[in-house]
Design a protein around this motif. Structure first.
Motif, PDB file in Angstrom:
ATOM      1  N   MET A 128       0.866  -1.154  -0.021  1.00 11.82           N
ATOM      2  CA  MET A 128       0.019  -0.066  -0.093  1.00 11.82           C
ATOM      3  C   MET A 128       0.837   1.291  -0.038  1.00 11.82           C
ATOM      4  N   ASN A 129       0.672   2.147  -1.072  1.00  8.81           N
ATOM      5  CA  ASN A 129       1.257   3.374  -1.026  1.00  8.81           C
ATOM      6  C   ASN A 129       0.893   4.462  -0.064  1.00  8.81           C
ATOM      7  N   GLY A 130       1.641   5.388   0.207  1.00  8.82           N
ATOM      8  CA  GLY A 130       1.191   6.701   1.276  1.00  8.82           C
ATOM      9  C   GLY A 130      -0.107   7.212   1.012  1.00  8.82           C
ATOM     10  N   ALA A 131      -0.490   7.538  -0.283  1.00  9.76           N
ATOM     11  CA  ALA A 131      -1.840   7.934  -0.609  1.00  9.76           C
ATOM     12  C   ALA A 131      -2.909   6.837  -0.373  1.00  9.76           C
ATOM     13  N   GLU A 132      -2.871   5.751  -0.575  1.00 12.23           N
ATOM     14  CA  GLU A 132      -3.983   4.574  -0.028  1.00 12.23           C
ATOM     15  C   GLU A 132      -3.826   4.696   1.373  1.00 12.23           C
ATOM     16  N   ALA A 133      -2.871   4.576   2.031  1.00  9.28           N
ATOM     17  CA  ALA A 133      -2.927   4.627   3.343  1.00  9.28           C
ATOM     18  C   ALA A 133      -3.777   5.798   3.926  1.00  9.28           C
ATOM     19  N   LEU A 134      -3.314   7.017   3.477  1.00  7.71           N
ATOM     20  CA  LEU A 134      -4.035   8.044   4.133  1.00  7.71           C
ATOM     21  C   LEU A 134      -5.390   8.108   3.772  1.00  7.71           C
ATOM     22  N   ILE A 135      -5.959   7.819   2.317  1.00  8.19           N
ATOM     23  CA  ILE A 135      -7.305   7.914   2.146  1.00  8.19           C
ATOM     24  C   ILE A 135      -8.179   6.803   2.976  1.00  8.19           C
ATOM     25  N   GLU A 136      -7.492   5.692   3.184  1.00  7.59           N
ATOM     26  CA  GLU A 136      -8.091   4.607   3.953  1.00  7.59           C
ATOM     27  C   GLU A 136      -8.152   5.240   5.467  1.00  7.59           C
ATOM     28  N   THR A 137      -7.176   5.714   5.836  1.00  9.88           N
ATOM     29  CA  THR A 137      -7.357   6.291   7.467  1.00  9.88           C
ATOM     30  C   THR A 137      -8.451   7.449   7.562  1.00  9.88           C
ATOM     31  N   LEU A 138      -8.528   8.230   6.567  1.00 10.28           N
ATOM     32  CA  LEU A 138      -9.585   9.629   6.756  1.00 10.28           C
ATOM     33  C   LEU A 138     -10.939   8.552   6.434  1.00 10.28           C
ATOM     34  N   GLN A 139     -10.888   7.555   5.839  1.00 11.57           N
ATOM     35  CA  GLN A 139     -12.400   7.099   5.613  1.00 11.57           C
ATOM     36  C   GLN A 139     -12.720   6.257   6.944  1.00 11.57           C
ATOM     37  N   GLY A 140     -11.585   5.854   7.518  1.00 12.28           N
ATOM     38  CA  GLY A 140     -12.003   5.061   8.895  1.00 12.28           C
ATOM     39  C   GLY A 140     -12.267   5.891   9.833  1.00 12.28           C
ATOM     40  N   CYS A 141     -11.866   7.431   9.755  1.00 10.67           N
ATOM     41  CA  CYS A 141     -12.330   8.304  10.624  1.00 10.67           C
ATOM     42  C   CYS A 141     -13.909   8.627  10.509  1.00 10.67           C
ATOM     43  N   GLY A 142     -14.453   8.541   9.341  1.00 11.45           N
ATOM     44  CA  GLY A 142     -15.712   8.902   8.958  1.00 11.45           C
ATOM     45  C   GLY A 142     -15.708   9.823   8.092  1.00 11.45           C
ATOM     46  N   VAL A 143     -14.525  10.271   7.210  1.00 11.68           N
ATOM     47  CA  VAL A 143     -14.597  10.972   6.205  1.00 11.68           C
ATOM     48  C   VAL A 143     -14.926  10.406   4.762  1.00 11.68           C
ATOM     49  N   ASP A 144     -16.122  10.765   4.211  1.00 14.55           N
ATOM     50  CA  ASP A 144     -16.439   9.993   3.208  1.00 14.55           C
ATOM     51  C   ASP A 144     -17.021  11.155   1.758  1.00 14.55           C
ATOM     52  N   VAL A 145     -16.330  12.366   1.678  1.00 16.46           N
ATOM     53  CA  VAL A 145     -16.634  13.151   0.599  1.00 16.46           C
ATOM     54  C   VAL A 145     -15.252  13.821   0.321  1.00 16.46           C
ATOM     55  N   CYS A 146     -15.030  14.039  -0.897  1.00 22.10           N
ATOM     56  CA  CYS A 146     -13.975  14.857  -1.205  1.00 22.10           C
ATOM     57  C   CYS A 146     -14.212  15.982  -2.241  1.00 22.10           C
ATOM     58  N   PHE A 147     -13.832  17.028  -2.002  1.00 26.41           N
ATOM     59  CA  PHE A 147     -14.314  18.255  -3.250  1.00 26.41           C
ATOM     60  C   PHE A 147     -12.844  18.345  -3.750  1.00 26.41           C
ATOM     61  N   ALA A 148     -12.947  18.292  -5.163  1.00 26.77           N
ATOM     62  CA  ALA A 148     -11.458  18.288  -5.495  1.00 26.77           C
ATOM     63  C   ALA A 148     -11.382  19.112  -7.021  1.00 26.77           C
ATOM     64  N   ASN A 149      -9.999  19.672  -7.062  1.00 26.54           N
ATOM     65  CA  ASN A 149      -9.639  20.232  -8.320  1.00 26.54           C
ATOM     66  C   ASN A 149      -8.180  19.799  -8.107  1.00 26.54           C
ATOM     67  N   PRO A 150      -7.758  18.410  -8.629  1.00 24.66           N
ATOM     68  CA  PRO A 150      -6.576  18.236  -8.604  1.00 24.66           C
ATOM     69  C   PRO A 150      -5.780  18.402  -9.652  1.00 24.66           C
ATOM     70  N   GLY A 151      -4.293  18.313  -9.641  1.00 23.73           N
ATOM     71  CA  GLY A 151      -3.333  18.198 -10.701  1.00 23.73           C
ATOM     72  C   GLY A 151      -2.548  17.280 -10.844  1.00 23.73           C
ATOM     73  N   THR A 152      -1.317  17.382 -11.358  1.00 18.28           N
ATOM     74  CA  THR A 152      -0.355  16.034 -11.685  1.00 18.28           C
ATOM     75  C   THR A 152       0.035  15.596 -10.378  1.00 18.28           C
ATOM     76  N   SER A 153       0.401  16.607  -9.455  1.00 14.59           N
ATOM     77  CA  SER A 153       0.866  16.036  -8.073  1.00 14.59           C
ATOM     78  C   SER A 153       0.007  15.096  -7.287  1.00 14.59           C
ATOM     79  N   GLU A 154      -1.315  15.425  -7.512  1.00 10.77           N
ATOM     80  CA  GLU A 154      -2.244  14.600  -6.757  1.00 10.77           C
ATOM     81  C   GLU A 154      -2.922  13.382  -7.484  1.00 10.77           C
ATOM     82  N   MET A 155      -2.179  12.889  -8.460  1.00 14.02           N
ATOM     83  CA  MET A 155      -2.687  11.880  -9.157  1.00 14.02           C
ATOM     84  C   MET A 155      -2.619  10.485  -8.291  1.00 14.02           C
ATOM     85  N   GLN A 156      -1.817  10.547  -7.482  1.00 19.02           N
ATOM     86  CA  GLN A 156      -1.700   9.186  -6.657  1.00 19.02           C
ATOM     87  C   GLN A 156      -2.972   9.423  -5.657  1.00 19.02           C
ATOM     88  N   LEU A 157      -3.245  10.328  -5.321  1.00 21.34           N
ATOM     89  CA  LEU A 157      -4.328  10.566  -4.237  1.00 21.34           C
ATOM     90  C   LEU A 157      -5.625  10.555  -4.963  1.00 21.34           C
TER      91      LEU A 157
END
Length: 516
Positions: A1-30
């Motif tokens: 599991m990479n860092g991005a996957e661990a981060l998002i799984e952690t946040l969902q485990g906390c109860g976060v289930d919505v992401c408002f996004a305007n991403p670019g190249t540096s955020e593609m793993q997220l």
């Protein structure tokens, strides 16, 4: 599991289930990690100010944070104005800001910035991850901070190599800190001040003190002491309407607010700071409370206002039935040309129960608020930080948080142009939002302010900077171009028919109200 996957799984485990996004190249793993996380909703905004404003609206209504996903320091900078509003509102938000890979920063590529430095002025907490394994830890900390009472803006800077490097794992959520309580002495001081036999007394309410349960307690205190209940001018979330405890509203203009407050001998603050003028003006005061008044701080913005009001009510042996319960009172709109009063009367009449109003109506807002006081129970959200361009994004976030409630976006024409891309998001997500654009063809508030700061006989260049009629904005065409069906109303009859039609359907609609 990479860092991005661990981060998002952690946040969902906390109860976060919505992401408002305007991403670019540096955020593609997220982006990829969010895609793989079941139950995490992704909402695209075409401008970062839409993203951060939507997260504010979501936080106010859900009382938990959404994620914003933003592209490096410049992308974050585009969203700062609405983060300023969110911070003033006490909204819980977690910003995830991608950054260049740590080894790439030395080359000073075109988008290289001090992302953490950009974040700090509009964040309550900022953290740069230290490694791929630390990224999930930073996310867990961010959630705990964001949930701190009444709500905080937490920003995590995620270097791209930390996001894409394997060997990370999700972490458990951290304990959310309990809301601080007011000192016992503050409760006693407030009780003594409100029990005083002589003088006029005021309980000045803001923040979470304007939620229905807290207002009920304030109404009991008013019944026990005869104090008046006054709300700060711009509120994060005010639960109002029939059956709820009503409050007076502090006027916006400083001299009017000063006159409103002048007879109070005791002002007890609960969830609000002592009132000050929105701006400085030549020869006019900044401090609005009477110089001889006793100011008592019952509970600050960061203290549990409901607990403080409950303790105060108990200490006063307040009756169980509150004072100032709002009765139904709908004033019929006058036929003919549409103005602020008739518009407000029609909205008050037709607003459905449990509606949410996102109010960036500027000069017309007071009319609509006054005329809708006796409407069915509803929530009213306002421009807490004064940075315009909040109204439409706030409506987006509120609609995502509360999909079964009708949202009404009350939007001035000039400020609506700041973040009109929110209409596209409404259409894309099929959000149940009725937008009412109050089109008077100018920055009307600034025409007023030009005179108030002492500018006499302004010339054509000055006036042109406050005028929106050359060329005129055609909001029906703007809205249709963003995918939101729209109609124009110039009379009370037109507007009433248009609002009935919009409220009877699910999904986004826009009414361009041409005001006299």
């Amino acid at each position: 599991m990479n860092g991005a996957e661990a981060l998002i799984e952690t946040l969902q485990g906390c109860g976060v289930d919505v992401c408002f996004a305007n991403p670019g190249t540096s955020e593609m793993q997220l982006v990829a990690a969010i895609d793989r996380q079941q139950g995490m909703r992704a909402v695209l905004g075409l401008f970062e100010g839409v993203v951060t404003g939507a997260a504010d609206g979501y936080g106010r209504m859900a009382d938990k944070p959404a994620i914003t996903l933003l592209h490096l320091g410049p992308g974050l900078a585009n969203g700062l104005a609405n983060l300023h509003n969110a911070r003033k509102a006490g909204s819980p938000i977690i910003n995830l800001v991608g950054d260049h890979a740590t080894y790439h920063l030395q080359f000073d590529a075109p988008l290289t910035t001090d992302a953490a430095g950009v974040a700090r002025p509009m964040s309550d907490w900022t953290r740069v991850s230290r490694s791929n394994r630390d990224l999930a830890q930073a996310g867990a900390e961010a959630f705990s901070v964001a949930m701190g009472y009444p709500g905080k803006v937490a920003t995590v800077i995620a270097p791209a190599d930390h996001a894409w490097t394997d060997g990370a794992a999700p972490v458990a959520s951290r304990t959310v800190p309990a809301a601080p309580h007011s000192p016992r002495g503050a409760i006693s001081s407030a009780a003594n001040g409100l029990k005083a036999v002589n003088g006029q007394k005021c309980l000045f309410l803001g923040g979470r003190a304007l939620r229905a349960d807290a207002l009920h307690l304030a109404g009991r205190i008013a019944a026990a002491t005869g104090c008046r209940l006054v709300a700060e001018t711009f509120v994060a979330r005010h639960q109002r309407g029939v059956g709820r405890v009503s409050v007076e509203k502090l006027p916006y203009f400083g001299e009017q607010a000063e006159a409103f407050l002048k007879d109070f001998d005791t002002i007890v603050l609960c969830g609000a700071d002592a009132p000050v003028s929105f701006f400085a003006y030549p020869g006019k005061p900044s401090w609005l409370s009477p110089s001889g008044a006793t100011i008592i701080n019952l509970a600050s913005k960061n203290e549990d206002v409901q607990a403080a009001l409950a303790e105060l009510a108990d200490l006063l042996n307040a009756p169980s039935n509150p004072a100032n319960l709002q009765r139904s009172c709908i004033t019929p709109a006058k036929p003919g040309k549409l103005d602020g009063a008739s518009l407000g009367a029609i909205i008050g009449e037709l607003m459905p129960e449990n509606a949410i109003v996102s109010d960036e109506g500027a000069t017309q807002s007071a009319n609509v608020m006054n005329m809708s006081a006796g409407a069915k129970p509803h929530d009213w959200l306002q421009l807490t930080g004064g940075a315009i361009g909040q109204g439409l994004p706030l409506a987006v976030g509120a609609a995502v948080a509360c999909p079964n409630r009708k949202v009404i976006a009350l939007q001035a024409d000039g400020s609506g142009m700041y973040t009109l891309q929110a209409l596209w998001t409404m259409a894309r997500e099929n959000l149940d939002i009725t937008t009412i654009v109050l089109n008077n063809g100018s920055y009307a508030i600034l025409n007023i302010e030009l005179l108030r700061v002492g500018v006499e006989n302004p010339g054509p260049k000055a006036l042109s900077m406050l005028d929106l009629k050359n060329p005129s904005l055609t909001w029906t065409q703007i809205s249709e171009g963003m995918g939101v069906p729209a109609v124009r109303a110039t009379t009370t009859e037109d507007f009433r028919s248009a609002l009935i039609a919009a409220l009877s359907q699910k999904g986004p609609r826009l009414i361009e109200a041409i005001l006299e």
